[in-house]
Scaffold this motif. Structure first.
Motif, PDB file in Angstrom:
ATOM      1  N   ALA A  12       1.180  -1.291  -0.248  1.00 27.57           N
ATOM      2  CA  ALA A  12      -0.104  -0.220   0.245  1.00 27.57           C
ATOM      3  C   ALA A  12       0.952   1.232  -0.047  1.00 27.57           C
ATOM      4  N   PRO A  13       1.069   2.548  -0.451  1.00 21.46           N
ATOM      5  CA  PRO A  13       1.441   3.530  -0.733  1.00 21.46           C
ATOM      6  C   PRO A  13       0.857   4.260   0.667  1.00 21.46           C
ATOM      7  N   VAL A  14       1.908   5.511   1.215  1.00 25.06           N
ATOM      8  CA  VAL A  14       2.397   6.051   2.230  1.00 25.06           C
ATOM      9  C   VAL A  14       1.572   7.228   1.827  1.00 25.06           C
ATOM     10  N   ASN A  40      12.939   3.490  -5.101  1.00 21.79           N
ATOM     11  CA  ASN A  40      11.502   4.396  -5.988  1.00 21.79           C
ATOM     12  C   ASN A  40      11.252   3.581  -6.125  1.00 21.79           C
ATOM     13  N   GLY A  41       9.583   3.911  -5.746  1.00 21.53           N
ATOM     14  CA  GLY A  41       8.166   2.586  -6.271  1.00 21.53           C
ATOM     15  C   GLY A  41       7.185   3.470  -6.903  1.00 21.53           C
ATOM     16  N   PRO A  42       6.121   2.911  -7.122  1.00 19.94           N
ATOM     17  CA  PRO A  42       4.741   3.888  -7.027  1.00 19.94           C
ATOM     18  C   PRO A  42       4.026   3.591  -6.215  1.00 19.94           C
ATOM     19  N   GLY A  60       5.005   8.041  -8.320  1.00 15.77           N
ATOM     20  CA  GLY A  60       6.537   7.223  -8.039  1.00 15.77           C
ATOM     21  C   GLY A  60       6.766   8.518  -6.649  1.00 15.77           C
ATOM     22  N   MET A  61       7.482   8.207  -6.165  1.00 18.51           N
ATOM     23  CA  MET A  61       7.885   8.179  -4.748  1.00 18.51           C
ATOM     24  C   MET A  61       9.295   7.812  -4.029  1.00 18.51           C
ATOM     25  N   VAL A  62      10.360   8.831  -4.028  1.00 18.32           N
ATOM     26  CA  VAL A  62      11.206   8.464  -3.577  1.00 18.32           C
ATOM     27  C   VAL A  62      11.852   8.324  -2.754  1.00 18.32           C
ATOM     28  N   HIS A  63      12.503   7.835  -1.785  1.00 19.26           N
ATOM     29  CA  HIS A  63      13.257   7.647  -0.613  1.00 19.26           C
ATOM     30  C   HIS A  63      14.523   7.900  -0.016  1.00 19.26           C
ATOM     31  N   GLY A  64      15.053   7.874   0.587  1.00 17.01           N
ATOM     32  CA  GLY A  64      16.295   8.301   0.920  1.00 17.01           C
ATOM     33  C   GLY A  64      17.108   8.685   2.397  1.00 17.01           C
ATOM     34  N   ILE A  65      18.181   7.948   2.393  1.00 17.54           N
ATOM     35  CA  ILE A  65      18.566   7.886   3.299  1.00 17.54           C
ATOM     36  C   ILE A  65      20.318   8.581   3.385  1.00 17.54           C
ATOM     37  N   ARG A  66      20.492   9.720   4.015  1.00 18.17           N
ATOM     38  CA  ARG A  66      22.096   9.990   3.951  1.00 18.17           C
ATOM     39  C   ARG A  66      22.519   9.778   4.908  1.00 18.17           C
ATOM     40  N   PRO A 107       7.886   8.740 -13.026  1.00 17.69           N
ATOM     41  CA  PRO A 107       8.752   8.193 -12.968  1.00 17.69           C
ATOM     42  C   PRO A 107       9.580   7.149 -11.670  1.00 17.69           C
ATOM     43  N   ASN A 108       8.744   6.166 -11.461  1.00 16.02           N
ATOM     44  CA  ASN A 108       8.473   5.371 -10.386  1.00 16.02           C
ATOM     45  C   ASN A 108       9.319   4.115  -9.665  1.00 16.02           C
ATOM     46  N   THR A 109      10.039   4.014 -10.555  1.00 16.33           N
ATOM     47  CA  THR A 109      10.798   2.781 -10.991  1.00 16.33           C
ATOM     48  C   THR A 109      12.413   2.571 -10.383  1.00 16.33           C
ATOM     49  N   ASN A 110      13.284   3.531 -10.317  1.00 18.00           N
ATOM     50  CA  ASN A 110      14.343   3.462 -10.492  1.00 18.00           C
ATOM     51  C   ASN A 110      15.092   4.762 -10.488  1.00 18.00           C
ATOM     52  N   VAL A 111      16.630   4.719  -9.230  1.00 17.64           N
ATOM     53  CA  VAL A 111      16.439   6.162  -9.290  1.00 17.64           C
ATOM     54  C   VAL A 111      18.329   6.207  -9.989  1.00 17.64           C
ATOM     55  N   VAL A 112      18.890   6.463 -10.257  1.00 14.93           N
ATOM     56  CA  VAL A 112      19.795   6.180 -11.113  1.00 14.93           C
ATOM     57  C   VAL A 112      20.939   7.576 -11.093  1.00 14.93           C
ATOM     58  N   ALA A 113      22.350   7.549 -11.098  1.00 16.88           N
ATOM     59  CA  ALA A 113      22.966   8.644 -11.278  1.00 16.88           C
ATOM     60  C   ALA A 113      23.767   7.994 -12.560  1.00 16.88           C
ATOM     61  N   ILE A 114      24.027   9.909 -13.633  1.00 18.92           N
ATOM     62  CA  ILE A 114      24.519   9.193 -14.936  1.00 18.92           C
ATOM     63  C   ILE A 114      25.148  10.049 -15.160  1.00 18.92           C
TER      64      ILE A 114
END
Length: 450
Positions: A12-14, A40-42, A60-66, A107-114
């Motif tokens: 389920a989404p948050v 990342n995910g839907p 898409g929702m991106v989650h991040g931890i520094r 954009p809900n599938t991946n997070v990448v550095a390019i």
């Protein structure tokens, strides 16, 4: 699985965006780790219609931890601001930055550095979306005007050349896909249109590379016009008469594609691939017997298993063998070995559809399989290997850490868990306690500071 299963539990989404600082850490974060773990995910903003919903769609929702200086300094989760998301949240849309005819999508599938930048990505014709250092949306990107059309959710960077390789598809192209090569600076330098042999427009979620070749997965999940016109949110369906094959072409995109038939199946994710001295190549895949045949809400039709394809492009033959019967998904290797032989492969054990379980480690040299069980009611998501010395291409594949988000069903929250790769079944090195749960989305990566 019933469609409502992808809208309940940890699927389920948050419902809100959070920022938390100075997170609780159980154990010790290695001081060498300085950067962001992103995932990342839907995450639908509005409740979808279960009769038409598919797990793969939603904002898409991106989650991040520094991590820095032995601390977990912040956690953030942010919806990726497409124009539709910005409107729904009552905000001004981000600058468009790409031609008007380009698809912005979700954009809900991946997070990448390019090329030193961070992108949220999805497939099926949409362009990437650039993100800032705190996961804020910068805006859509066509890599400085060099991207011909859409991109992919699964680009792969060659660890030796620094070039990024991708296969893009879009239903409007029919039986055409596009092979792309990007420079280390993040500009498209090669774009090759490839005609696929089947009668239909295929879904190509992933691809593979070796030191010398690219591998295209042309499998019988194709665009279905009837599903699209009926309002289904994800109009791709299993169609076995389309055929199952892999295409092999030179890594630089020159020359012809050699097509080799495989047994009917679908592959979302490649573990790795590499060349053999005799001209053959090996591709290790997670093989689904079929997808989206009777279950139109998610990929739950038969156990996904780790298989090896040894492909002989000259003879037009492939040897298919099962490496492990245990259902699994989301395979990863040490990215310094991608496209080259690797000893260890990691994946998420799967049960009852796509319910996540322990983390698996496959020793591809000995065939041994180990499992790290995070405890009762705790299940892992995709793990990424972080080498202790990322600048040492010959470093041991178990000299570093495995990072993954773990869902705790009893506490209804998530943790970022770090394992010592050389002590895979041992206690975690560190557990970063997060203020919310992170749904079972798709892909995560460690983005170290430059």
């Amino acid at each position: 699985m019933d469609a409502t299963a992808y809208l309940s539990g940890n699927f389920a989404p948050v419902g809100e965006e959070l920022t938390a600082t100075d997170l609780e850490v159980i154990g010790s974060i290695p001081p060498e780790l300085r950067g962001r773990y992103v995932r990342n995910g839907p995450n639908p903003i509005d409740p979808p219609d279960p009769a038409r919903h598919h797990w793969f769609v939603g904002e898409g929702m991106v989650h991040g931890i520094r991590l820095e200086d032995g601390r977990a300094s912040w956690y953030r989760n942010r919806w990726v601001r497409s124009p539709a998301v910005a409107e729904r949240l009552g905000e001004a849309p981000p600058p468009r930055r790409v031609p008007e005819d380009r698809q912005l999508g979700s954009p809900n599938t991946n997070v990448v550095a390019i090329g030193g930048r961070t992108y949220a990505v999805v497939e099926a014709g949409s362009v990437p979306c650039e993100l800032g250092p705190q996961l804020e949306t910068v805006g859509p990107s066509d890599f400085g005007g060099t991207l011909p059309w859409g991109f992919t959710a699964h680009p792969h960077t060659d660890p030796v050349t620094g070039n990024t390789h991708a296969v893009a598809y879009w239903w409007g192209w029919g039986n055409k896909v596009q092979y792309l090569v990007l420079s280390p600076e993040g500009r498209v330098t090669t774009s090759v249109d490839i005609t696929t042999p089947g009668d239909g427009s295929p879904m190509m979620h992933d691809m593979a590379i070796t030191e010398s070749r690219a591998v295209i997965l042309d499998l019988p999940c194709i665009f279905d016009l009837d599903l699209a016109t009926s309002g289904r949110s994800f109009p791709y369906r299993w169609h076995e008469p389309y055929g199952s094959r892999v295409g092999v072409l030179p890594l630089d995109g020159t020359g012809e594609v050699t097509w080799v038939d495989v047994e009917p199946c679908y592959v979302f994710h490649v573990l790795n691939a590499f060349d053999l001295d005799d001209g053959r190549l090996v591709v290790d895949v997670v093989r689904h017997p079929k997808v989206f045949d009777t279950d139109l809400a998610g990929p739950s039709e038969g156990a996904p298993t780790l298989d090896r394809w040894t492909i002989d492009p000259v003879a037009g033959k492939v040897i298919e063998e099962r490496l492990d019967d245990r259902p699994m998904e989301f395979p990863r290797v040490d990215e310094r070995r991608f496209g080259r032989p690797a000893r260890y492969g990691y994946g998420v054990a799967i049960a009852d559809g796509l319910e996540h379980g322990p983390l698996l480690r496959h020793d591809l040299r000995t065939g041994a399989v180990a499992a790290h069980d995070h405890g009762k009611g705790r299940s892992t998501m995709e793990a990424v290997f972080v080498p202790r010395d990322p600048d040492d291409p010959t470093g041991a594949e178990d000299d570093g850490w495995l990072m993954s988000v773990v869902h705790d069903a009893e506490e209804n929250r998530a943790e970022l868990v770090l394992l010592d790769a050389s002590d895979f079944t041992g206690e975690p090195v560190a557990r970063v306690v997060l203020p919310t749960r992170i749904p079972f989305g798709f892909h995560g990566n460690w983005l170290p500071d430059a």
